[in-house]
Design an enzyme around this catalytic site. Sequence first.
Site, PDB file in Angstrom:
ATOM      1  N   LYS A 106     -34.424 -18.623  -9.516  1.00  0.00           N
ATOM      2  CA  LYS A 106     -34.309 -18.061  -8.176  1.00  0.00           C
ATOM      3  C   LYS A 106     -34.142 -19.152  -7.125  1.00  0.00           C
ATOM      4  CE  LYS A 106     -34.978 -13.620  -8.808  1.00  0.00           C
ATOM      5  NZ  LYS A 106     -35.880 -12.888  -7.984  1.00  0.00           N
ATOM      6  N   LYS A 152     -26.478 -15.144  -9.728  1.00  0.00           N
ATOM      7  CA  LYS A 152     -27.259 -13.906  -9.836  1.00  0.00           C
ATOM      8  C   LYS A 152     -26.977 -13.040  -8.613  1.00  0.00           C
ATOM      9  CE  LYS A 152     -31.740 -11.982 -10.788  1.00  0.00           C
ATOM     10  NZ  LYS A 152     -31.789 -11.115  -9.605  1.00  0.00           N
ATOM     11  N   GLU A 180     -24.556 -18.366 -14.652  1.00  0.00           N
ATOM     12  CA  GLU A 180     -23.909 -17.317 -13.865  1.00  0.00           C
ATOM     13  C   GLU A 180     -24.609 -17.200 -12.522  1.00  0.00           C
ATOM     14  OE1 GLU A 180     -24.222 -13.638 -16.064  1.00  0.00           O
ATOM     15  OE2 GLU A 180     -23.486 -14.544 -17.911  1.00  0.00           O
ATOM     16  N   ASP A 208     -27.114 -10.038  -6.041  1.00  0.00           N
ATOM     17  CA  ASP A 208     -28.233  -9.250  -5.562  1.00  0.00           C
ATOM     18  C   ASP A 208     -27.752  -7.826  -5.350  1.00  0.00           C
ATOM     19  OD1 ASP A 208     -30.764  -8.773  -4.856  1.00  0.00           O
ATOM     20  OD2 ASP A 208     -30.684  -9.788  -2.919  1.00  0.00           O
ATOM     21  N   CYS A 223     -68.665  -3.472  -4.430  1.00  0.00           N
ATOM     22  CA  CYS A 223     -67.322  -2.899  -4.352  1.00  0.00           C
ATOM     23  C   CYS A 223     -67.127  -2.219  -2.999  1.00  0.00           C
ATOM     24  CB  CYS A 223     -67.137  -1.871  -5.477  1.00  0.00           C
ATOM     25  SG  CYS A 223     -65.650  -0.869  -5.281  1.00  0.00           S
ATOM     26  N   ASP A 273       0.835  -1.198   0.000  1.00  0.00           N
ATOM     27  CA  ASP A 273       0.000   0.000   0.000  1.00  0.00           C
ATOM     28  C   ASP A 273       0.871   1.250   0.000  1.00  0.00           C
ATOM     29  OD1 ASP A 273      -2.035  -1.748   0.103  1.00  0.00           O
ATOM     30  OD2 ASP A 273      -2.793  -1.158   2.093  1.00  0.00           O
ATOM     31  N   ALA A 274       2.002   1.167   0.743  1.00  0.00           N
ATOM     32  CA  ALA A 274       2.874   2.342   0.858  1.00  0.00           C
ATOM     33  C   ALA A 274       3.450   2.731  -0.502  1.00  0.00           C
ATOM     34  CB  ALA A 274       4.009   2.053   1.841  1.00  0.00           C
ATOM     35  N   GLU A 315     -23.353  -5.682 -12.285  1.00  0.00           N
ATOM     36  CA  GLU A 315     -24.114  -5.534 -11.050  1.00  0.00           C
ATOM     37  C   GLU A 315     -23.179  -4.999  -9.973  1.00  0.00           C
ATOM     38  OE1 GLU A 315     -27.260  -6.547 -11.588  1.00  0.00           O
ATOM     39  OE2 GLU A 315     -28.149  -6.698  -9.592  1.00  0.00           O
ATOM     40  N   TYR A 370     -21.398  -8.589 -16.632  1.00  0.00           N
ATOM     41  CA  TYR A 370     -22.014  -9.782 -17.208  1.00  0.00           C
ATOM     42  C   TYR A 370     -22.555  -9.620 -18.628  1.00  0.00           C
ATOM     43  CZ  TYR A 370     -26.153  -7.442 -15.302  1.00  0.00           C
ATOM     44  OH  TYR A 370     -27.117  -6.526 -14.991  1.00  0.00           O
ATOM     45  N   CYS A 378     -64.925  -4.552  -9.919  1.00  0.00           N
ATOM     46  CA  CYS A 378     -65.954  -3.582  -9.583  1.00  0.00           C
ATOM     47  C   CYS A 378     -66.512  -3.079 -10.895  1.00  0.00           C
ATOM     48  CB  CYS A 378     -65.329  -2.437  -8.791  1.00  0.00           C
ATOM     49  SG  CYS A 378     -66.274  -0.907  -8.881  1.00  0.00           S
ATOM     50  N   CYS A 434     -66.258   4.742  -9.722  1.00  0.00           N
ATOM     51  CA  CYS A 434     -65.601   4.232  -8.507  1.00  0.00           C
ATOM     52  C   CYS A 434     -64.383   5.095  -8.160  1.00  0.00           C
ATOM     53  CB  CYS A 434     -65.174   2.789  -8.733  1.00  0.00           C
ATOM     54  SG  CYS A 434     -64.290   2.088  -7.328  1.00  0.00           S
ATOM     55  N   CYS A 439     -66.968   1.793  -3.784  1.00  0.00           N
ATOM     56  CA  CYS A 439     -68.058   2.609  -4.340  1.00  0.00           C
ATOM     57  C   CYS A 439     -69.421   1.930  -4.241  1.00  0.00           C
ATOM     58  CB  CYS A 439     -67.766   2.974  -5.794  1.00  0.00           C
ATOM     59  SG  CYS A 439     -67.942   1.598  -6.937  1.00  0.00           S
TER      60      CYS A 439
HETATM   61  O1  D41 Z   1     -26.201 -11.162 -11.574  1.00  0.00           O
HETATM   62  C1  D41 Z   1     -27.107 -10.514 -12.028  1.00  0.00           C
HETATM   63  N1  D41 Z   1     -27.899  -9.808 -11.245  1.00  0.00           N
HETATM   64  C2  D41 Z   1     -27.376 -10.525 -13.507  1.00  0.00           C
HETATM   65  C3  D41 Z   1     -28.336  -9.660 -14.006  1.00  0.00           C
HETATM   66  C4  D41 Z   1     -26.692 -11.369 -14.408  1.00  0.00           C
HETATM   67  N2  D41 Z   1     -25.743 -12.226 -13.979  1.00  0.00           N
HETATM   68  N3  D41 Z   1     -26.974 -11.328 -15.724  1.00  0.00           N
HETATM   69  C5  D41 Z   1     -27.904 -10.490 -16.221  1.00  0.00           C
HETATM   70  N4  D41 Z   1     -28.129 -10.478 -17.548  1.00  0.00           N
HETATM   71  C6  D41 Z   1     -29.042  -9.684 -18.064  1.00  0.00           C
HETATM   72  C7  D41 Z   1     -29.286  -9.724 -19.541  1.00  0.00           C
HETATM   73  C8  D41 Z   1     -29.487 -11.127 -19.982  1.00  0.00           C
HETATM   74  C9  D41 Z   1     -30.500  -8.910 -19.920  1.00  0.00           C
HETATM   75  C10 D41 Z   1     -28.090  -9.152 -20.236  1.00  0.00           C
HETATM   76  C11 D41 Z   1     -28.631  -9.618 -15.364  1.00  0.00           C
HETATM   77  C12 D41 Z   1     -29.579  -8.776 -15.976  1.00  0.00           C
HETATM   78  N5  D41 Z   1     -29.772  -8.825 -17.324  1.00  0.00           N
HETATM   79  C13 D41 Z   1     -30.423  -7.822 -15.259  1.00  0.00           C
HETATM   80  N6  D41 Z   1     -30.285  -7.392 -14.048  1.00  0.00           N
HETATM   81  C14 D41 Z   1     -31.276  -6.542 -13.749  1.00  0.00           C
HETATM   82  C15 D41 Z   1     -32.061  -6.431 -14.812  1.00  0.00           C
HETATM   83  C16 D41 Z   1     -31.529  -7.230 -15.770  1.00  0.00           C
END
Ligand code: D41
Length: 670
Positions: free
Chosen positions: A316, A117, A115, A119, A410, A34-35, A175, A227, A428, A434, A413
């Site tokens: 997910k 995902k 890949e 957050d 409803c 670092d220095a 991301e 990505y 409704c 309404c 209304c």
């Molecule tokens: O890791 C992610 N959050 C991630 C998001 C990822 N690994 N790949 C992504 N690839 C795309 C596309 C296919 C549309 C190029 C994404 C996202 N989109 C994405 N994240 C938020 C909206 C879209």
Amino acid sequence: MVAESVVVHVEKLKAKLREYNYRYYVLESPSVSDAEYDRILCELQNLENKYPELIAADSPTQRVGAEPLKAFQEVQHKVPMLSLQNAFNEDELIAFDKRVMERLDLVDEAQYVCEPKFDGVSISLRYEQGVLVQAATRGDGAVGEDITQNAKTIAAIPLHLRGDNIPEVVEVRGEVYIPLAGFEKYNIEAAKRGEKVFVNPRNAASGSLRQLDSKITAERPLNIFCYAVGELVGIDLPESHYEILQLLIHWGMRVNPDIKVVTGITECTQYYNEMMIKRNSLPYEIDGVVYKVNNLAQQQELGFVSRAPRWAVAHKFPAQEEYTKVLAVEFQVGRTGALTPVARLEPVFVGGATISNATLHNIDEVQRKDVRVGDTVVIRRAGDVIPEVVSAVVEQRPEGTRPVELPKKCPVCGSDVVRGEDAAVARCSGGLYCNAQRKESIKHFASKTAMDIDGLGDKIVEQLVDEKIIEHVPDLYKLELSAIANLERMGEKSAQNLLVAIEESKNTTLPKFLYALGIREIGIATAKNLAQYYGELEKIIAANIEELQEVPDVGPVVALYLAAFFRQQHNLEMIDKLRQSGVHWPAIKVQSKDLPLSGKTFVLTGTLTQMTREEAKEKLEAQGAKITSSVSKNTSYVVVGSDPGSKYDKAQKLGVEILSEDDLIELLNP
Ligand code: D41
């Protein structure tokens, strides 16, 4: 003039720092102390102080810069930032793979890139001649915010690309996230200082990127994984997504090491299981994995629907779940009158947030799950999705509960509630009588994608309607200062600002106006297609159901809703009133419709030998044809190459005219 030797020396220092930075933050294997790094940075800083004309935007001294901003500027993405479709279970995933195989007419399994995902927050980094010139948030995918100053503070983002084959322009998508350790450390220190703590790392990343003062962003431990690429000028795209990632690595961008190429959906599921185990030992949060069709030609052929590519899916991880009690079930009335049952809950902490309401989707769902007031229920919250009631714990049900019933009137209304024979949705029937529907339609009208009336938030609309200051959308343009300055939480200044925003909204575009009308199923993408196709509102109003279906993306259902909307006298009156108040938009130049193949729909199947399918598609579209992916009785022609898929059989069954490749060429060049 600065001596050439100084210029050369400054360049050398910058190159050294760039290299050290890359090794430290991207490769995560530091090559100097670092220095030593600080010593060279200091030397560069001194030279730049002496010769300010040598300070370049990509100098390592320019990471934390300048004065705080007043506001973020808007950035129009050159290539839209698409969103991802989700698969929440294996069935949905298998359905995704099946659609991919069918649309591509594949016999063998597709190759996917898997890949993690992350957050975090999606951003786009624009490099021109290898220099970072702009960073933007994703926003709504079309327009984001300029966060260049903040992105530059992230050490893992190169200010200058490495390697060779540097394109004139490249937009890198990635991301931005906060590692778990950094998140915890930040929260402990924020708590000590008596400041607000973040509920989860994603909010922390998002909050940090949205600071107007980049000095604050610089203190947050942000990092990035890249990505994808958006715009690319000056070099050819490789053949696969995986090769794009290799290019990004070559240019010095940070790409996740757990990315893998697999064949077929079974291997995707294996990857998912591996990552689910690995997840707990990763230093950052992931909420699932993403699969992307590797071959770029195949990606292009698949295209996208609304704003998500058909060639990618987010698989997910199971959502977080918690138990709590139902205090009440209420019915909310939406813009189109749909009644949505909502469970009011004893507050419970699920997946990083306290939840006190959860949707029950629709009445069928309530009755199928038999959720009752007083029940203990399982609540699920998956990422950004609205929390939902998963199931009731029947064993713990107290005595005297009753099934939830759909109200006959409803709740807002008092109009009759109606249900179509097979429609899950109850509505409704009050229409714009309404209050709830009117409030929702005014909120929609004012929203950013629609008329974009800044300052006309939900609470204000509710007050305006409840206090009978306005009744319908056109009344917005008759509002006077005295009427709004007296609203709760509204000072003279903000009332004035609101009036200005209302006035400014009159200057709009046809797609925004069409979308603002709140016609069922008309999102901004469809509104744009309609505007582009017809050019004038009068022509859209005059079109019949068949004609409307010539517009890209407009099928029979959407056409019906459109036609029904414009047949209602009160809707036409509303449009007249708005235009009389001064709502206007620039004219649109329509592409000519009198092309040889206008009104004809084509489906392509099998391999063509004299052109690619993409070329065939472009040529057909240039002559006015519409290309769809599935054969129906409305299909005019099915073009059959070698090894055709099931579409060929379907065409024969339905008696749709079949063209060979030669027939197609003949048709294109008569
Ligand atoms: O890791 C992610 N959050 C991630 C998001 C990822 N690994 N790949 C992504 N690839 C795309 C596309 C296919 C549309 C190029 C994404 C996202 N989109 C994405 N994240 C938020 C909206 C879209």
